[in-house]
Design a protein around this motif. Structure first.
Motif, short mmCIF file in Angstrom:
data_model
loop_
_atom_site.label_atom_id
_atom_site.label_comp_id
_atom_site.label_asym_id
_atom_site.label_seq_id
_atom_site.Cartn_x
_atom_site.Cartn_y
_atom_site.Cartn_z
N GLU A 94 -2.78 2.49 -10.07
CA GLU A 94 -3.10 1.10 -9.72
C GLU A 94 -3.00 0.19 -10.95
O GLU A 94 -2.52 -0.94 -10.87
N TYR A 127 2.95 -6.38 -1.93
CA TYR A 127 1.73 -6.47 -1.13
C TYR A 127 1.30 -7.94 -0.95
O TYR A 127 0.97 -8.37 0.17
N ASP A 156 -3.85 -0.07 6.81
CA ASP A 156 -4.63 -0.29 5.59
C ASP A 156 -4.26 -1.60 4.90
O ASP A 156 -4.79 -1.90 3.83
N HIS A 157 -3.35 -2.35 5.48
CA HIS A 157 -2.85 -3.54 4.82
C HIS A 157 -3.92 -4.64 4.74
O HIS A 157 -4.09 -5.29 3.70
N PRO A 211 -7.05 -2.41 -0.18
CA PRO A 211 -6.34 -1.14 -0.23
C PRO A 211 -5.84 -0.82 -1.64
O PRO A 211 -5.61 -1.72 -2.46
N HIS A 212 -5.68 0.47 -1.90
CA HIS A 212 -5.08 0.90 -3.17
C HIS A 212 -3.62 0.46 -3.22
O HIS A 212 -2.87 0.64 -2.26
N ILE A 213 -3.23 -0.13 -4.35
CA ILE A 213 -1.84 -0.49 -4.57
C ILE A 213 -1.37 0.31 -5.79
O ILE A 213 -1.69 -0.01 -6.93
N HIS A 238 4.81 0.72 4.77
CA HIS A 238 3.67 0.35 5.61
C HIS A 238 4.09 -0.71 6.62
O HIS A 238 4.81 -1.64 6.31
N HIS A 272 0.84 -1.19 0.00
CA HIS A 272 0.00 0.00 0.00
C HIS A 272 0.88 1.24 0.00
O HIS A 272 0.59 2.22 -0.69
#
Length: 342
Positions: free
Chosen positions: A314, A233, A205-206, A213-215, A182, A178
């Motif tokens: 993303e 991630y 947020d993981h 979550p947004h990656i 993180h 993320h």
């Protein structure tokens, strides 16, 4: 009225609102220690958010001025935004992983013109239309970029180490994806309600119970290294699943159990999404064109300007994963670069 919840065992959560955001709020956790409360994240830098944090601490019988330390799961403003103000009010230390601290420092030190130029060039390379890029080009004369003045941390979170929470055992688990830095935080203590498993996990947020979550991409304008945030991630997800915590305390939504089950759901989700993107890549597509065709929570025509930029980021992170897996490749000579399934 500020919403708070007592999770037991000297852990409480405070709902700190995020202005104009569908997520609604960040769950800031208050962990009692022998030296005073330690916060896990702080919430968005906004007057209403500050008032909610103060009120939530008061419900738990404490105050901002008594905070001993702040542990930041990642640098995003809905987590790190109020850190400077908490530190000013209390003298608390602020800790963050070095990779995210580097991003904060870079954002503070890079001239606004450099940032706007870099973002415009990145979008052009992704195939964005000129009408999307034009506002960034027009903003290059501005003296500052909104949101790039977050507080510099004064302590580093070292993966695997116990953090400075006197009387508690809180261990840092590095979970990039993320953001590059993180961290999840493993409270290595028996669950207060006796739930089976190994302690509790502050997951930032993981790992969230109902959303992914947004990656995206977080890169240095002066560094050409090709990163693989989605790969990071997915690897981090599996590592967290192996911890088998009794309960997960995420930064959004609500606490939940069965972390391995949720990890499995997310791994399946991302593999299905990658397979869907491969189907789209039967024809060559730029990252922008791929983002236009991907499934989002609303039609592309209804996605606002800033969210389209995030969506393209993303799409690029997924393309990098497919290229690294040998399932897609860039089309030789295409400009902007298009990708196609192998």
């Amino acid at each position: 009225m500020t919403e708070t919840f007592d999770h037991g065992g000297g852990v409480r959560s405070v709902q700190v609102p995020i202005p104009d955001n569908p997520l609604g709020h960040t769950l800031v956790y208050v962990v009692d220690t022998d030296r005073g409360p330690v916060l896990v994240d702080t919430g968005w830098d906004d007057p209403a958010s500050w008032d909610a944090l103060e009120a939530g601490l008061a419900v738990g019988g404490t105050a901002v001025g008594e905070v001993y330390g702040v542990v930041i799961t990642h640098h995003h403003p809905d987590h790190h935004g109020l850190s400077a103000r908490v530190r000013e009010a209390s003298g608390a230390w602020v800790a963050m992983h070095a990779a995210d601290a580097t991003i904060v420092r870079r954002m503070r030190e890079t001239p606004a013109r450099r940032w706007y130029t870099y973002r415009a060039d990145k979008l052009a390379a992704a195939g964005a239309p000129e009408e999307h890029i034009a506002p960034l080009r027009a903003a290059r004369g501005h003296s500052a970029v909104p949101g790039l003045s977050l507080a510099l941390p004064d302590r580093e979170i070292v993966p695997g180490d116990l953090l400075d929470l006197p009387g508690r055992r809180l261990r840092a688990i590095w979970t990039p994806g993320h953001t590059p830095g993180h961290v999840c935080l493993h409270l290595e203590e028996a669950h207060p309600a006796g739930l089976p498993g190994h302690g509790r996990l502050f997951s930032g947020d993981h790992l969230l119970p109902g959303i992914t979550p947004h990656i995206g991409l977080y890169e240095d304008p002066d560094d050409a290294t090709v990163t693989d945030p989605l790969g990071d991630y997915l690897d981090s997800l599996e590592r967290v699943g192996r911890l088998t915590p009794a309960e997960v305390l995420p930064a959004h939504q609500h606490a939940f159990t069965d972390a391995p089950g949720r990890v499995g759901e997310l791994l399946v989700h991302h593999e299905q999404r990658l397979a869907g993107l491969l189907a789209l890549l039967r024809e060559p597509l730029t990252p922008w064109q791929l983002a236009e065709r991907m499934e989002w929570n609303r039609p592309w025509a209804d996605i606002p300007y800033g969210s389209r930029t995030i969506a393209v980021s993303e799409a690029e992170s997924h393309l990098r994963r497919l290229v690294k897996q040998g399932r897609a490749e860039p089309v030789t000579g295409s400009e902007p670069v298009a990708y196609v399934a192998v």
